[in-house]
Scaffold this motif. Structure first.
Motif, PDB file in Angstrom:
ATOM      1  N   UNK A 131       0.831  -1.205   0.000  1.00 58.01           N
ATOM      2  CA  UNK A 131       0.000   0.000   0.000  1.00 58.01           C
ATOM      3  C   UNK A 131       0.867   1.257   0.000  1.00 58.01           C
ATOM      4  N   UNK A 132       2.081   1.148   0.551  1.00 60.36           N
ATOM      5  CA  UNK A 132       2.963   2.321   0.629  1.00 60.36           C
ATOM      6  C   UNK A 132       3.723   2.566  -0.674  1.00 60.36           C
ATOM      7  N   UNK A 133       3.513   1.746  -1.701  1.00 62.18           N
ATOM      8  CA  UNK A 133       4.373   1.827  -2.871  1.00 62.18           C
ATOM      9  C   UNK A 133       3.878   2.824  -3.910  1.00 62.18           C
ATOM     10  N   UNK A 134       2.724   3.413  -3.681  1.00 63.96           N
ATOM     11  CA  UNK A 134       2.161   4.318  -4.676  1.00 63.96           C
ATOM     12  C   UNK A 134       2.295   5.772  -4.237  1.00 63.96           C
ATOM     13  N   UNK A 135       2.590   6.638  -5.188  1.00 57.61           N
ATOM     14  CA  UNK A 135       2.721   8.052  -4.841  1.00 57.61           C
ATOM     15  C   UNK A 135       1.414   8.615  -4.279  1.00 57.61           C
ATOM     16  N   UNK A 136       0.278   8.072  -4.718  1.00 52.98           N
ATOM     17  CA  UNK A 136      -1.016   8.581  -4.244  1.00 52.98           C
ATOM     18  C   UNK A 136      -1.553   7.785  -3.059  1.00 52.98           C
ATOM     19  N   UNK A 137      -0.648   7.141  -2.305  1.00 52.16           N
ATOM     20  CA  UNK A 137      -1.071   6.399  -1.113  1.00 52.16           C
ATOM     21  C   UNK A 137      -1.789   7.362  -0.156  1.00 52.16           C
ATOM     22  N   UNK A 138      -2.668   6.834   0.698  1.00 49.46           N
ATOM     23  CA  UNK A 138      -3.510   7.744   1.492  1.00 49.46           C
ATOM     24  C   UNK A 138      -2.748   8.661   2.456  1.00 49.46           C
ATOM     25  N   UNK A 139      -1.568   8.237   2.971  1.00 50.22           N
ATOM     26  CA  UNK A 139      -0.822   9.042   3.961  1.00 50.22           C
ATOM     27  C   UNK A 139      -1.748   9.512   5.083  1.00 50.22           C
ATOM     28  N   UNK A 175     -15.001 -12.973  14.999  1.00 53.40           N
ATOM     29  CA  UNK A 175     -14.626 -13.458  13.663  1.00 53.40           C
ATOM     30  C   UNK A 175     -13.124 -13.489  13.393  1.00 53.40           C
ATOM     31  N   UNK A 176     -12.370 -12.499  13.905  1.00 56.56           N
ATOM     32  CA  UNK A 176     -10.963 -12.449  13.485  1.00 56.56           C
ATOM     33  C   UNK A 176     -10.091 -11.827  14.578  1.00 56.56           C
ATOM     34  N   UNK A 177      -8.996 -12.516  14.878  1.00 55.62           N
ATOM     35  CA  UNK A 177      -7.965 -12.017  15.800  1.00 55.62           C
ATOM     36  C   UNK A 177      -6.619 -12.278  15.129  1.00 55.62           C
ATOM     37  N   UNK A 178      -5.717 -11.306  15.194  1.00 58.40           N
ATOM     38  CA  UNK A 178      -4.379 -11.528  14.634  1.00 58.40           C
ATOM     39  C   UNK A 178      -3.347 -10.784  15.457  1.00 58.40           C
ATOM     40  N   UNK A 179      -2.116 -11.311  15.441  1.00 58.64           N
ATOM     41  CA  UNK A 179      -0.986 -10.574  15.987  1.00 58.64           C
ATOM     42  C   UNK A 179      -0.034 -10.257  14.833  1.00 58.64           C
ATOM     43  N   UNK A 180       0.774  -9.232  15.035  1.00 58.84           N
ATOM     44  CA  UNK A 180       1.703  -8.811  13.986  1.00 58.84           C
ATOM     45  C   UNK A 180       2.800  -7.977  14.634  1.00 58.84           C
ATOM     46  N   UNK A 181       3.844  -7.699  13.879  1.00 57.23           N
ATOM     47  CA  UNK A 181       4.890  -6.787  14.364  1.00 57.23           C
ATOM     48  C   UNK A 181       5.293  -5.844  13.221  1.00 57.23           C
ATOM     49  N   UNK A 182       6.058  -4.824  13.575  1.00 59.49           N
ATOM     50  CA  UNK A 182       6.536  -3.920  12.531  1.00 59.49           C
ATOM     51  C   UNK A 182       7.690  -4.527  11.739  1.00 59.49           C
ATOM     52  N   UNK A 183       8.127  -5.723  12.139  1.00 63.93           N
ATOM     53  CA  UNK A 183       9.205  -6.367  11.383  1.00 63.93           C
ATOM     54  C   UNK A 183       8.686  -6.966  10.076  1.00 63.93           C
ATOM     55  N   UNK A 184       7.382  -7.141   9.966  1.00 64.48           N
ATOM     56  CA  UNK A 184       6.822  -7.707   8.733  1.00 64.48           C
ATOM     57  C   UNK A 184       5.568  -6.907   8.367  1.00 64.48           C
ATOM     58  N   UNK A 185       5.805  -5.792   7.693  1.00 64.78           N
ATOM     59  CA  UNK A 185       4.701  -4.869   7.414  1.00 64.78           C
ATOM     60  C   UNK A 185       3.781  -5.397   6.319  1.00 64.78           C
ATOM     61  N   UNK A 186       4.329  -6.229   5.431  1.00 64.00           N
ATOM     62  CA  UNK A 186       3.452  -6.832   4.416  1.00 64.00           C
ATOM     63  C   UNK A 186       2.471  -7.788   5.078  1.00 64.00           C
ATOM     64  N   UNK A 187       2.941  -8.501   6.084  1.00 69.33           N
ATOM     65  CA  UNK A 187       2.065  -9.400   6.844  1.00 69.33           C
ATOM     66  C   UNK A 187       0.993  -8.576   7.565  1.00 69.33           C
TER      67      UNK A 187
END
Ligand SMILES: Cc1ncc(C[n+]2csc(CCOP(=O)(O)OP(=O)(O)O)c2C)c(N)n1
Ligand code: SF4
Ligand SMILES: [Mg+2]
Length: 334
Positions: A28-36, A207-219
């Motif tokens: 999502x961050x790869x486009x110049x018109x990303x929402x920021x 319905x949905x629970x997830x964990x994540x970290x900033x080490x894998x932003x695509x995840x």
């Protein structure tokens, strides 16, 4: 032609590598018109992973909803550093709730949208580990139990950072904080207390629970997309490095988050309706010392004589996670 997996570091930014990928594989961050959504002018510390994660979460949600998004934000670093009156770094309809009630405020926004026939407008609530798991837990549990149509995102930096690094229910054992000093026979935070909110969320069968970290932003991005594909109560818990509170180098925020998962202390998984449905396997297991040693909040464990008893208990916690979530690749040791 066989596809080659291109690691994130080559593809995450606007300029590097993204043009090598198919459109649908780009971040999502790869486009110049990303929402920021969280834009310049905020006052987060250098290396603050909470700012990075929040931007990634909300930019993804903004893209998915095509801008039809409203956000309720609990008191905490994220709220304070982004909205120093009269300025705001947010480019999304955003409301500051109280410290405890972001989940309830978000529920109210979703209910009002529903009453107006505007279920197309989606709602996110967000807060720190203290706002989420301690003072806000009753409101959060109510939101889960009613299955309100809200995605709640917790940015877990493992203490009350905004008010000067006090212990929270998410502070790990042995960590030094302003209220758990590194003195006495068992310095730092005590063992055997605290809570892991993702498991509490799962107990509500939402319905949905997830964990994540900033080490894998695509995840993280994929998990936000998945969460937004569901209706009802959803919860994402993100481990976010805090250089100020953890005593880590500002340049090491991603590295520290990666080590937290590689040593087993922070399991990365998804759960649907109370059942774990996916885990991120540890590709190469790291000793807990590699994660703890660079953090000044654990410096007292590595004095002239290492606190072997405390380290052994922390190793035990990592091993328990590895067993509980089956974190090693098939066949055992990574
Ligand atoms: C009822 C109430 N009690 C205490 C506070 C003071 N307070 C504001 S932010 C904060 C800590 C926030 O910690 P956390 O939720 O973990 O977010 P972080 O700042 O770490 O991102 C505290 C104690 C408050 N605003 N309201
Ligand atoms: S104290 Fe920690 S969470 Fe707060 S802005 Fe600084 S790095 Fe981010
Ligand atoms: Mg916190």
């Amino acid at each position: 032609m066989a596809k080659t997996h291109i690691p994130f570091m080559q593809t995450g930014t606007l300029v590097v590598g993204n043009r090598l990928l198919d459109e649908e594989d780009r971040a999502v961050q790869s486009y110049q018109n990303r929402p920021s959504t969280l834009t310049r002018g905020h006052r987060a510390c250098q290396g603050c992973a909470e700012a990075l994660a929040a931007r990634w979460v909300l930019d993804t949600a903004m893209e998915v909803t095509q801008g039809k998004l409203m956000v309720a934000n609990a008191t905490g670093c994220l709220e304070v550093f982004s909205t120093l009156y009269p300025e705001s770094a947010w480019r999304v309809p955003w409301v500051h709730s109280l410290f405890a009630n972001a989940a309830s405020v978000a529920t109210g926004i979703a209910a009002a949208n529903h009453a107006r026939g505007r279920d197309d407008i989606r709602v996110i609530a967000q807060g720190g580990d203290g706002g989420t798991g301690d003072i806000g837990l009753a409101c959060l549990s109510g939101m889960f139990e009613r299955n309100d149509d809200v995605l709640y995102v917790c940015y877990d930096n493992q203490a009350y950072m905004n008010t000067g690094v006090q212990r929270s229910g998410a502070t790990p054992p042995a960590a030094r904080t302003a209220t758990t000093p590194a003195v006495g026979p068992h310095p730092g935070n005590v063992f055997g207390q605290g809570k892991f909110v993702p498991k509490i969320a799962m107990a509500h069968d939402i319905p949905y629970v997830a964990t994540a970290t900033v080490a894998d932003l695509r995840d993280l991005e994929a998990k936000v997309r998945k969460a937004m594909s569901h209706r009802g109560a959803r919860y994402i818990h993100i481990l976010v490095t805090c250089p100020l509170g953890w005593g880590t180098k500002t340049a090491d925020s991603i590295k520290m988050a990666r080590l937290a998962t590689r040593c087993g202390l922070f399991p990365v998984f998804e759960a649907e309706y109370g059942e774990v449905t996916a885990v991120t396997k540890i590709r190469s297991q790291a000793p807990v010392e590699d994660y703890l040693r660079p953090q000044r909040r654990f410096a007292h464990l590595f004095g002239a004589k290492a606190d072997e008893a405390a380290l052994e208990r922390i190793r035990g916690a990592a091993e328990r996670n590895i067993r509980r979530y089956n974190l090693l690749p098939e066949g055992g040791v990574a």
